[in-house]
Design a protein around this motif. Sequence first.
Motif, PDB file in Angstrom:
ATOM      1  N   ALA A   1       0.838  -1.208   0.000  1.00  0.00           N
ATOM      2  CA  ALA A   1       0.000   0.000   0.000  1.00  0.00           C
ATOM      3  C   ALA A   1       0.874   1.260   0.000  1.00  0.00           C
ATOM      4  CB  ALA A   1      -0.936  -0.004   1.209  1.00  0.00           C
ATOM      5  N   ASP A   2       1.907   1.274   0.817  1.00  0.00           N
ATOM      6  CA  ASP A   2       2.818   2.424   0.856  1.00  0.00           C
ATOM      7  C   ASP A   2       3.480   2.645  -0.501  1.00  0.00           C
ATOM      8  OD1 ASP A   2       2.202   2.739   3.543  1.00  0.00           O
ATOM      9  OD2 ASP A   2       4.086   1.866   4.264  1.00  0.00           O
TER      10      ASP A   2
ATOM     11  N   TRP B   1       1.704   6.596  -6.577  1.00  0.00           N
ATOM     12  CA  TRP B   1       0.927   6.903  -7.772  1.00  0.00           C
ATOM     13  C   TRP B   1      -0.560   7.054  -7.485  1.00  0.00           C
ATOM     14  CZ3 TRP B   1       4.680   3.130  -7.426  1.00  0.00           C
ATOM     15  CH2 TRP B   1       5.867   3.420  -8.075  1.00  0.00           C
ATOM     16  N   TRP B   2      -1.093   6.286  -6.573  1.00  0.00           N
ATOM     17  CA  TRP B   2      -2.505   6.340  -6.186  1.00  0.00           C
ATOM     18  C   TRP B   2      -2.535   6.761  -4.717  1.00  0.00           C
ATOM     19  CZ3 TRP B   2      -0.357   2.472  -9.162  1.00  0.00           C
ATOM     20  CH2 TRP B   2      -0.764   2.461 -10.498  1.00  0.00           C
TER      21      TRP B   2
ATOM     22  N   ASP C   1     -12.619  -7.438   2.923  1.00  0.00           N
ATOM     23  CA  ASP C   1     -13.048  -6.350   2.045  1.00  0.00           C
ATOM     24  C   ASP C   1     -13.239  -6.876   0.633  1.00  0.00           C
ATOM     25  OD1 ASP C   1     -13.048  -3.977   0.339  1.00  0.00           O
ATOM     26  OD2 ASP C   1     -12.481  -2.904   2.162  1.00  0.00           O
ATOM     27  N   PRO C   2     -14.416  -6.646   0.037  1.00  0.00           N
ATOM     28  CA  PRO C   2     -14.660  -7.160  -1.309  1.00  0.00           C
ATOM     29  C   PRO C   2     -13.852  -6.430  -2.384  1.00  0.00           C
ATOM     30  CG  PRO C   2     -16.514  -5.831  -0.589  1.00  0.00           C
ATOM     31  CD  PRO C   2     -15.572  -5.948   0.580  1.00  0.00           C
ATOM     32  N   SER C   3     -13.160  -5.359  -2.016  1.00  0.00           N
ATOM     33  CA  SER C   3     -12.393  -4.574  -2.987  1.00  0.00           C
ATOM     34  C   SER C   3     -10.958  -5.039  -3.134  1.00  0.00           C
ATOM     35  CB  SER C   3     -12.379  -3.101  -2.566  1.00  0.00           C
ATOM     36  OG  SER C   3     -13.687  -2.629  -2.407  1.00  0.00           O
ATOM     37  N   GLY C   4     -10.501  -5.968  -2.308  1.00  0.00           N
ATOM     38  CA  GLY C   4      -9.125  -6.433  -2.390  1.00  0.00           C
ATOM     39  C   GLY C   4      -8.353  -6.119  -1.128  1.00  0.00           C
ATOM     40  N   ASP C   5      -7.096  -6.541  -1.106  1.00  0.00           N
ATOM     41  CA  ASP C   5      -6.253  -6.315   0.063  1.00  0.00           C
ATOM     42  C   ASP C   5      -5.816  -4.853   0.167  1.00  0.00           C
ATOM     43  OD1 ASP C   5      -6.431  -8.948   0.828  1.00  0.00           O
ATOM     44  OD2 ASP C   5      -4.570  -9.545  -0.149  1.00  0.00           O
ATOM     45  N   ILE C   6      -5.658  -4.208  -0.990  1.00  0.00           N
ATOM     46  CA  ILE C   6      -5.339  -2.784  -1.028  1.00  0.00           C
ATOM     47  C   ILE C   6      -6.527  -2.107  -1.689  1.00  0.00           C
ATOM     48  CG2 ILE C   6      -3.648  -1.042  -1.725  1.00  0.00           C
ATOM     49  CD1 ILE C   6      -2.443  -3.295  -0.016  1.00  0.00           C
ATOM     50  N   VAL C   7      -7.075  -1.095  -1.043  1.00  0.00           N
ATOM     51  CA  VAL C   7      -8.302  -0.455  -1.536  1.00  0.00           C
ATOM     52  C   VAL C   7      -8.011   0.960  -2.026  1.00  0.00           C
ATOM     53  CG1 VAL C   7      -9.831  -1.869  -0.106  1.00  0.00           C
ATOM     54  CG2 VAL C   7      -8.941   0.286   0.795  1.00  0.00           C
TER      55      VAL C   7
END
Length: 159
Positions: free
Chosen positions: A31-32, A37-38, A48-54
């Motif tokens: 994530a860091d 970039w994001w 979380d249904p969005s993934g490990d990194i949201v």
Amino acid sequence: MQLAILHSRHRKRLMTNHRRNRGLATERLVADYLREWWHYATVGRGADPSGDIVNLPFDVEVKGVAKFQPLAWLRQSKARTTKSGKLGVVVLRCNGQGTLVSDYAALLPLHALVELLLRAGYDKIPLELNPIRCNKCGGWIIEKMECKTCEKEAPNANV
């Protein structure tokens, strides 16, 4: 005897905790890294249904692994991305890798890689490169370059 069994259970619990902690640490590292970039990339919580990194336009499954099970991870990613429609990427931290996230592996289905390469313009052959057919095997080569297919064949092969 009982002491040995207790010691064995305690050791397994410690190993499980170590693996879990390593996995959580890997998610934070990824994530860091992606935050460059994001800017809102962060670790998802729980299932979380969005993934490990949201907060990303793509789906990231992070694995800090001892066992190599790429098919299972790709299936897990596909199960989520089929619903979301996002590009799914599995980020893989293998045993022995430290905290240099840019060296971690990324797995994705071949069709997704091809789509990304096409969008990046890798299907455009510069005009100064003249693709022609090899006069021995019929494969595509760049004019004035050796044919890599014929080069790999045994020297005594009938081509």
